[in-house]
Design an enzyme around this catalytic site. Structure first.
Site, PDB file in Angstrom:
ATOM      1  N   CYS A 266     -11.035   3.272   0.517  1.00 39.13           N
ATOM      2  CA  CYS A 266      -9.587   3.457   0.613  1.00 39.13           C
ATOM      3  C   CYS A 266      -9.171   2.685   1.857  1.00 39.13           C
ATOM      4  CB  CYS A 266      -9.266   4.948   0.762  1.00 39.13           C
ATOM      5  SG  CYS A 266      -7.568   5.283   1.303  1.00 39.13           S
ATOM      6  N   THR A 267      -8.086   1.963   1.758  1.00 40.60           N
ATOM      7  CA  THR A 267      -7.732   1.073   2.873  1.00 40.60           C
ATOM      8  C   THR A 267      -7.273   1.830   4.118  1.00 40.60           C
ATOM      9  OG1 THR A 267      -5.528   0.775   1.914  1.00 40.60           O
ATOM     10  CG2 THR A 267      -7.199  -0.874   1.378  1.00 40.60           C
ATOM     11  N   HIS A 268      -7.027   3.129   3.983  1.00 39.31           N
ATOM     12  CA  HIS A 268      -6.714   3.928   5.175  1.00 39.31           C
ATOM     13  C   HIS A 268      -7.973   4.246   6.004  1.00 39.31           C
ATOM     14  CE1 HIS A 268      -2.870   4.693   3.158  1.00 39.31           C
ATOM     15  NE2 HIS A 268      -2.425   5.253   4.267  1.00 39.31           N
TER      16      HIS A 268
ATOM     17  N   TYR B  65      -0.955   8.156  -3.060  1.00 40.37           N
ATOM     18  CA  TYR B  65      -1.087   7.761  -4.469  1.00 40.37           C
ATOM     19  C   TYR B  65      -2.290   8.459  -5.120  1.00 40.37           C
ATOM     20  CZ  TYR B  65       1.875   3.500  -3.792  1.00 40.37           C
ATOM     21  OH  TYR B  65       2.887   2.614  -3.540  1.00 40.37           O
TER      22      TYR B  65
ATOM     23  N   CYS C 115      -4.359  -1.481  -1.794  1.00 39.05           N
ATOM     24  CA  CYS C 115      -4.589  -0.048  -2.022  1.00 39.05           C
ATOM     25  C   CYS C 115      -5.586   0.052  -3.171  1.00 39.05           C
ATOM     26  CB  CYS C 115      -3.265   0.615  -2.401  1.00 39.05           C
ATOM     27  SG  CYS C 115      -3.467   2.284  -3.017  1.00 39.05           S
ATOM     28  N   ASN C 116      -6.728   0.666  -2.901  1.00 35.32           N
ATOM     29  CA  ASN C 116      -7.761   0.779  -3.942  1.00 35.32           C
ATOM     30  C   ASN C 116      -7.281   1.575  -5.146  1.00 35.32           C
ATOM     31  OD1 ASN C 116     -10.616  -0.135  -2.712  1.00 35.32           O
ATOM     32  ND2 ASN C 116      -9.323   0.700  -1.108  1.00 35.32           N
TER      33      ASN C 116
ATOM     34  N   ASP D 280       0.869  -1.180   0.000  1.00 35.13           N
ATOM     35  CA  ASP D 280       0.000   0.000   0.000  1.00 35.13           C
ATOM     36  C   ASP D 280       0.906   1.230   0.000  1.00 35.13           C
ATOM     37  OD1 ASP D 280      -2.365   1.611   0.288  1.00 35.13           O
ATOM     38  OD2 ASP D 280      -1.916   1.831   2.406  1.00 35.13           O
TER      39      ASP D 280
HETATM   40  N1  DGL Z   1      -4.722   3.253   0.853  1.00 39.12           N
HETATM   41  C1  DGL Z   1      -4.940   3.813  -0.405  1.00 39.12           C
HETATM   42  C2  DGL Z   1      -6.170   3.415  -1.133  1.00 39.12           C
HETATM   43  O1  DGL Z   1      -6.765   2.420  -0.762  1.00 39.12           O
HETATM   44  C3  DGL Z   1      -4.036   4.850  -0.930  1.00 39.12           C
HETATM   45  C4  DGL Z   1      -4.357   6.228  -0.539  1.00 39.12           C
HETATM   46  C5  DGL Z   1      -3.362   7.198  -1.118  1.00 39.12           C
HETATM   47  O2  DGL Z   1      -2.165   6.917  -1.071  1.00 39.12           O
HETATM   48  O3  DGL Z   1      -3.813   8.224  -1.619  1.00 39.12           O
HETATM   49  O4  DGL Z   1      -6.569   4.043  -2.064  1.00 39.12           O
END
Ligand code: DGL
Length: 254
Positions: A181-183, A43, A74-75, A11
């Protein structure tokens, strides 16, 4: 020479730990390498070509480290890079997270829904196809620009301020929230504080079951010691600590 074959997972930071946590429930005896790419976080607002490059570099590292499968936790990276990676590395199985919008269709399609994700995910072709296929006509797509970034930073006051400013207008009006989003599972309580009582949809438990099926079908399940190696692209000790806090398990760091 590494002996056990591992599950690689990556991620843009520690968000993917929310995915690994679900995987550990169904595959506790596998060995893992978690790659937290905090140097490139976030990202969500990067150009597609940059995300492809970043993801390919991580995949090369994980392949070198003897991974038998790679989980894109990471989505944003999944939406933009999984097809490219599958084409380029046809012998490597890639398991990719996506916003759990189909689950809303399957279980609670009549209710007002808020999809929270990065701008990159929401604008991606992959997500747009999913959205149009299962659209319940009661859905708001909310690109949460900068949210993953401040969750990564871990400052609770900033997180609360962001959520108040961006979610207040939906308070009491939403029943389903897709954590795209995984966060975001890391700030579920804070989201609920603003929105009131909502049902959360997170793709990670289904991904974990799917990963197990893929390993089973391909005869790739292993009984190892359940080690987790944590790599952060900035070698950040703070990231390691926060990762361990989410996983609630001791890990090996390199
Ligand atoms: N954890 C991320 C996702 O699932 C990435 C978020 C990012 O880096 O902007 O999209």
């Amino acid at each position: 020479m590494e002996t056990s074959r591992k599950i690689g997972i990556f991620d843009s930071g520690i968000g993917g730990a929310t995915v690994l946590k679900e995987i550990l429930k169904v595959l506790p005896e596998e060995d893992y390498i978690y790659y937290s790419d905090s140097i490139n976080n976030p990202y969500g607002d990067k150009e597609d070509s940059e995300i492809l490059n970043i993801c390919e570099n991580i995949v090369k590292i994980l392949i070198d480290k003897n991974c038998k499968v790679i989980v894109i936790a990471c989505n944003t990276a999944s939406a933009k890079a999984v097809e490219f990676l599958r084409e380029k590395y046809p012998n490597m199985p890639f398991i990719a997270i996506e916003p759990a919008y189909k689950m809303v269709h399957d279980f609670a399609s009549e209710e007002p829904t808020l999809v929270m994700a990065t701008r990159g995910t929401i604008e991606s072709e992959k997500f747009q196809l999913l959205y149009h296929k299962y659209n319940n006509n009661k859905t708001i797509l909310l690109p949460c620009i900068g949210l993953a970034d401040i969750i990564e930073e871990g400052n609770k006051d900033k997180i609360k301020k962001y959520l108040h400013e961006n979610l207040n207008q939906y308070s009491g009006k939403i029943k389903n929230v897709v954590l795209g989003c995984t966060h975001y599972p890391l700030v579920k309580d804070e989201i609920e504080e603003v929105l009131g009582d909502v049902k959360f949809f997170n793709g990670a438990p289904n991904l974990a079951r799917h990963l197990k099926e893929v390993l089973q079908t391909n005869n790739m399940l292993e009984k190892n010691s359940g080690n987790i190696e944590f790599i952060d692209s900035q070698n950040s000790e703070i990231k390691k600590e926060r990762f361990m806090h989410v996983i609630e398990k001791n890990i090996i760091t390199k």
